[in-house]
Motif scaffolding. Structure first.
Motif, mmCIF file in Angstrom:
data_model
loop_
_atom_site.group_PDB
_atom_site.id
_atom_site.type_symbol
_atom_site.label_atom_id
_atom_site.label_comp_id
_atom_site.label_asym_id
_atom_site.label_seq_id
_atom_site.Cartn_x
_atom_site.Cartn_y
_atom_site.Cartn_z
ATOM 1 N N PRO A 44 45.097 -0.084 11.080
ATOM 2 C CA PRO A 44 45.491 -0.363 12.466
ATOM 3 C C PRO A 44 44.917 0.682 13.419
ATOM 4 C CG PRO A 44 47.401 -0.342 10.994
ATOM 5 C CD PRO A 44 46.247 0.171 10.210
ATOM 6 N N PRO A 55 49.130 -9.747 9.013
ATOM 7 C CA PRO A 55 49.636 -9.468 10.352
ATOM 8 C C PRO A 55 50.178 -10.717 11.046
ATOM 9 C CG PRO A 55 47.255 -9.661 10.406
ATOM 10 C CD PRO A 55 47.679 -9.851 8.972
ATOM 11 N N ASN A 57 49.680 -12.962 13.989
ATOM 12 C CA ASN A 57 48.490 -13.214 14.799
ATOM 13 C C ASN A 57 48.839 -13.743 16.181
ATOM 14 O OD1 ASN A 57 46.257 -12.724 12.827
ATOM 15 N ND2 ASN A 57 47.446 -14.227 11.680
ATOM 16 N N GLU A 99 56.257 -4.210 12.930
ATOM 17 C CA GLU A 99 55.386 -5.187 12.267
ATOM 18 C C GLU A 99 53.909 -4.950 12.580
ATOM 19 O OE1 GLU A 99 55.951 -9.379 13.082
ATOM 20 O OE2 GLU A 99 55.858 -9.039 15.237
ATOM 21 N N LEU A 100 53.103 -5.425 11.647
ATOM 22 C CA LEU A 100 51.655 -5.359 11.793
ATOM 23 C C LEU A 100 51.238 -6.557 12.645
ATOM 24 C CD1 LEU A 100 49.104 -3.828 10.697
ATOM 25 C CD2 LEU A 100 49.024 -5.573 8.914
ATOM 26 N N ALA A 101 50.461 -6.288 13.658
ATOM 27 C CA ALA A 101 50.066 -7.365 14.568
ATOM 28 C C ALA A 101 48.559 -7.380 14.733
ATOM 29 C CB ALA A 101 50.744 -7.166 15.918
ATOM 30 N N SER A 102 48.022 -8.572 14.852
ATOM 31 C CA SER A 102 46.601 -8.703 15.130
ATOM 32 C C SER A 102 46.472 -9.532 16.396
ATOM 33 C CB SER A 102 45.888 -9.377 13.959
ATOM 34 O OG SER A 102 44.491 -9.357 14.193
ATOM 35 N N LEU A 137 43.735 -4.860 15.181
ATOM 36 C CA LEU A 137 44.932 -4.732 14.348
ATOM 37 C C LEU A 137 45.711 -3.502 14.793
ATOM 38 C CD1 LEU A 137 46.015 -6.114 11.673
ATOM 39 C CD2 LEU A 137 44.869 -4.257 10.449
ATOM 40 N N VAL A 139 49.989 -1.593 14.864
ATOM 41 C CA VAL A 139 51.383 -1.648 14.423
ATOM 42 C C VAL A 139 52.267 -1.554 15.659
ATOM 43 C CG1 VAL A 139 53.167 -0.571 13.002
ATOM 44 C CG2 VAL A 139 50.789 -0.498 12.242
#
Ligand code: CU
Length: 163
Positions: A44, A55, A57, A99-102, A137, A139
Motif C-alpha cells: 500500500p 482489497p 475496489n 481495510e485494504l482499499a484499491s 492501493l 490502507v
C-alpha cells in the motif's frame, strides 16, 4: 581418446557451463524483477510491506459535461455498502477502518488531464490523459472524513468516509 579430442571436449564442456551460468544469472535477474514489482504492487502507498489480501475496489472516473463541468463520477463500486448508481457525481467513498482499499481512476474526459489525490492516505495518481487509468492501493488506517480532489480542477472533489 587422443590429446586433441580431449582438449576439444574440455573446451566444449566449459562453453556449455558458461552458457548455463549466463542463463541462470538471467533467470535470477528476471525472477528478481518480477518479485520486486509484484511486491511493490502489493505494498500500500501508506504502508511499507506487501499485503496479501483482496482489497475493496472503488472505480471512479473523471468526466466533463457542459451541465456539470469537470467532475468525478462513480463508475461502479464493489457490491453492498459501497455501491452507488453509475454516473453519480462526486461520489462519497465509504471504507471500513483498517481495510485494504484499491482506488481505480480512469479519465474519460477528452478535454483535459485529471488526477486524484487523497492526502490522508498518501494517494496521488499521475496526471492522466484521455482514457488513461491508474490503480492505487492503500490502507484506510484512520477513521474520519477526508477529502479527495483533483489538483488541476479545484471544483473536482469528494469525500472519503472511513468508519
Ligand atoms: Cu481534474
Amino acid at each position: 581418446m587422443n590429446k586433441r579430442t580431449k582438449q576439444k571436449d574440455v573446451r566444449s564442456k566449459m562453453i556449455f557451463s558458461k552458457g548455463m551460468i549466463i542463463m541462470i544469472a538471467a533467470a535470477v535477474v528476471i525472477v528478481s524483477i518480477i518479485v520486486y514489482f509484484g511486491m511493490r504492487s502489493l505494498t500500500p502507498v501508506n504502508g511499507n510491506s506487501p499485503v496479501f489480501a483482496a482489497p475493496t475496489n472503488t472505480f471512479i472516473k473523471a468526466t466533463y459535461s457542459p451541465q456539470s463541468g469537470y467532475t468525478f463520477t462513480s463508475q461502479s463500486t464493489s457490491s453492498g455498502r459501497n455501491s452507488l448508481p453509475v454516473g453519480y457525481n462526486s461520489p462519497t467513498i465509504t471504507l471500513k477502518q483498517g481495510e485494504l482499499a484499491s482506488i481505480h481512476m480512469i479519465n474519460e474526459d477528452t478535454t483535459s488531464k485529471h488526477n486524484l489525490n487523497i492526502d490522508a492516505f498518501n494517494v496521488h495518481t499521475k496526471d492522466l490523459g484521455y482514457f488513461q487509468s491508474q490503480s492505487i492501493l492503500f490502507v484506510a488506517n484512520k477513521a474520519g472524513s477526508f477529502p479527495y480532489y483533483c489538483t488541476i480542477h479545484p471544483e473536482m472533489k469528494g469525500v472519503v468516509i472511513v468508519q
